[in-house]
Design an enzyme around this catalytic site. Sequence first.
Site, short mmCIF file in Angstrom:
data_model
loop_
_atom_site.label_atom_id
_atom_site.label_comp_id
_atom_site.label_asym_id
_atom_site.label_seq_id
_atom_site.Cartn_x
_atom_site.Cartn_y
_atom_site.Cartn_z
N THR A 174 -57.90 43.52 -89.43
CA THR A 174 -59.24 44.21 -89.24
C THR A 174 -59.09 45.52 -88.34
O THR A 174 -59.94 46.23 -88.34
CB THR A 174 -60.28 43.35 -88.71
OG1 THR A 174 -60.00 42.75 -87.46
CG2 THR A 174 -60.77 41.97 -89.85
N GLY A 229 -57.48 36.20 -86.06
CA GLY A 229 -57.01 34.71 -86.13
C GLY A 229 -57.71 33.79 -85.08
O GLY A 229 -57.19 32.64 -85.01
N GLU A 244 -60.07 32.40 -83.73
CA GLU A 244 -60.88 31.22 -83.87
C GLU A 244 -60.18 30.02 -84.61
O GLU A 244 -60.63 28.79 -84.57
CB GLU A 244 -62.20 31.69 -84.63
CG GLU A 244 -63.24 32.37 -83.88
CD GLU A 244 -62.78 33.61 -83.15
OE1 GLU A 244 -63.25 33.93 -82.07
OE2 GLU A 244 -62.01 34.36 -83.85
N ASP A 262 -64.21 32.28 -74.68
CA ASP A 262 -64.12 33.43 -75.81
C ASP A 262 -64.23 34.71 -75.17
O ASP A 262 -64.69 35.55 -75.81
CB ASP A 262 -65.17 33.28 -76.82
CG ASP A 262 -64.81 33.97 -78.34
OD1 ASP A 262 -63.61 34.25 -78.41
OD2 ASP A 262 -65.89 34.43 -78.76
N LYS A 303 -65.21 41.86 -72.92
CA LYS A 303 -66.32 40.94 -73.20
C LYS A 303 -66.60 40.18 -71.85
O LYS A 303 -67.80 39.72 -71.90
CB LYS A 303 -65.93 40.03 -74.40
CG LYS A 303 -65.73 40.62 -75.67
CD LYS A 303 -65.09 39.63 -76.56
CE LYS A 303 -65.82 38.46 -76.91
NZ LYS A 303 -65.41 37.61 -78.01
#
Length: 680
Positions: free
Chosen positions: A190, A207, A209, A328, A355
């Site tokens: 992506t 990928g 996850e 995550d 994040k």
Amino acid sequence: MAHRPRWFRLLFLLILVTAVVWGAIAQQPKRIDDAALKDAGKTGEDWISYNVNWSEQRYSPLNQVNAGNVSRLGLAWATEIPAAPGPAQNRQEGTPLVYNGVLYSISPWSVVYAVDARSGKALWHQDPEVNQQVWQSRICCGVVNRGIALYQGKVIAPSVDGRLRALDADTGKIVWETRVSPENQAYTITMAPRVIKGGKVIIGVSGGEYGVRGFFSAFDAETGKLAWQFYTVPGDPSKPFERPDLEEAAKTWSGEWWKLGGGAPVWNGMAYDADADIVYVGTGQPGPWTDVYRGKGDNLYTDCIIAVRGATGQLVWYYQEVPGDDWDYDSIADLMLADLNINGKTRQVIMHAPKDGFFYVLDRRSGELLSADPWVQVSWASGVNLKTGRPTVNPEARYGKDPVNVMPGPGGGHVWPPWSFNPTTGLVYIPSSTGSGYTHQATPGFVPTPTDIGPAGRGVMNTGNGPARGARGGAAAPPPGVDPAAVAAGGAPAAGGGRGAAPAAGAGQRGAVPAGAAAGAPAAGAPGAAPGGGRGPAAPGIPAIGPTGRGNVLVAWDPVAQKEKWRGLAAGFNQGGSLSTGGNLVFSVVNNRLLAYKADTGDQLLDLDTRLSQAGPPMTFMIDGKQYIAVAGGPSAPAGGGRGGGGGGAGGGRGAAPAGPPRPSHLLTFVLDGTAKLPE
């Protein structure tokens, strides 16, 4: 009159022919090469790399549009964005590139297109014809592509199904095609590729996850041949490691991580220091998300900034932001290079606002950590030790099968929407989400699904996070950023059928709105606008550090003083982005609005209705002496409501009669005193 000698006439003819040939060559546009990429963004006229230049600053020196006249922006032209066949896909995350009067970009399902930058007239488009039924379930977080690269007359374009293609920039015809990732696992692409000196194309894979083994690679831009590959997680320790450092990295894992893969995908942030020939990438979270099911350990090289030599792909240094990540906290947000005056000394730094909520500044040559401060609310850690570089993790943030609420949630902080830097103000402008946590819980009875699913198998997520649902690898509801369509099209009961079967009718509708990210959600900056918010059972919170507030905000941050200067509005973790210019402006896209702020003070100067939804990041260029601001997005909500063209299919549900053809996405360009009419 005397006759000229024959040799003289031949010499004259040769000079004439040479002059004509050289004149023709001079009129041909110069191709983008290493020198052009190194100087990219200096004039601001073209935009030839994803974040303008190798430093990834997303700053343009253009100042024709400035703080004194930005309110006069109006539409110059609009063009429909070509789409792949099938249900509408309207999440336009791509940043257009502009060179020699042509604008190039990419849309969902990896359709590449070129338009005349003066008028928006379509020149060509190229559809890689991805098998949508196979790949819908393998794309965790929306059918999107974020960008392309330009080099030596070619458009270097990723295909979401794991291919990398070079297209002729004039015609769109395929020059070469190669496969980056294998077809038998849930790898996708992506991100926007980058080209470094020597014509090496750097590209990584998504990928995490699904638990696949992360890597990124370099390909030759001329031939498409693999130059080198860098695995971000060690493989089976019973076999030779691909690099010596992976043997050491294996000591930070426990259990049999290699049987699943380990995660650490490279799917967004990247930068390049040409003088040192160092490529920097950010890596994703380990898989599964929780150490209850993957085992204890730091899990190198997950959640890292990795520095490798561009020529060879050999490791130079690494810095791990979140050892043993359970939340995550991919470290995949954009990376940025700059020269900053810190304690009276000019330091060549790399900056990161990922994040996990801490703003990191490191020496980009050595990897030395210089500062790490929360710019949003953080509860998973109470700080970062500058001597050791390690975070001080709150023990309460580690969870098992009892729920724990932690900030930030999986939506960040800051995820992929581009940030920007202004060298005049010295500030960075971060599209941020703050003030909302997420309830984590190890899924009772979780059994990982093998990642080898064959060339036509369905992807099944292996997070191991969330209340039990009765499906292997399934969670009660997808977390922020995870596309419900991907879950529905995968192995969960909602999709029906087993792995390898075709999706049920209505499943995998393209453009499905991810949780917390849609236009029509609470207004940016308002309470409840931030993603997360504690899915699953209620859980006690943990005391937080960092600036207070709640919502989706554009944070102007001083990386030297390590403090916030001002706040504006942002679209959240899955839309928009920022752009800084020499006109003392910062542009931000929020749902259907194009906003502009004064870069130094944060005064809002523009609030323009674009009639778009799920819009991507803004960019700028100049042609024929006029500065343009461009942004792409999906259609606005039709009369009677709706989620702003979310693209979840034209029908009202499974088996419902279609209400009409999908409404197209558009690319809009704005100019001072533009008078064109916005698309309906």
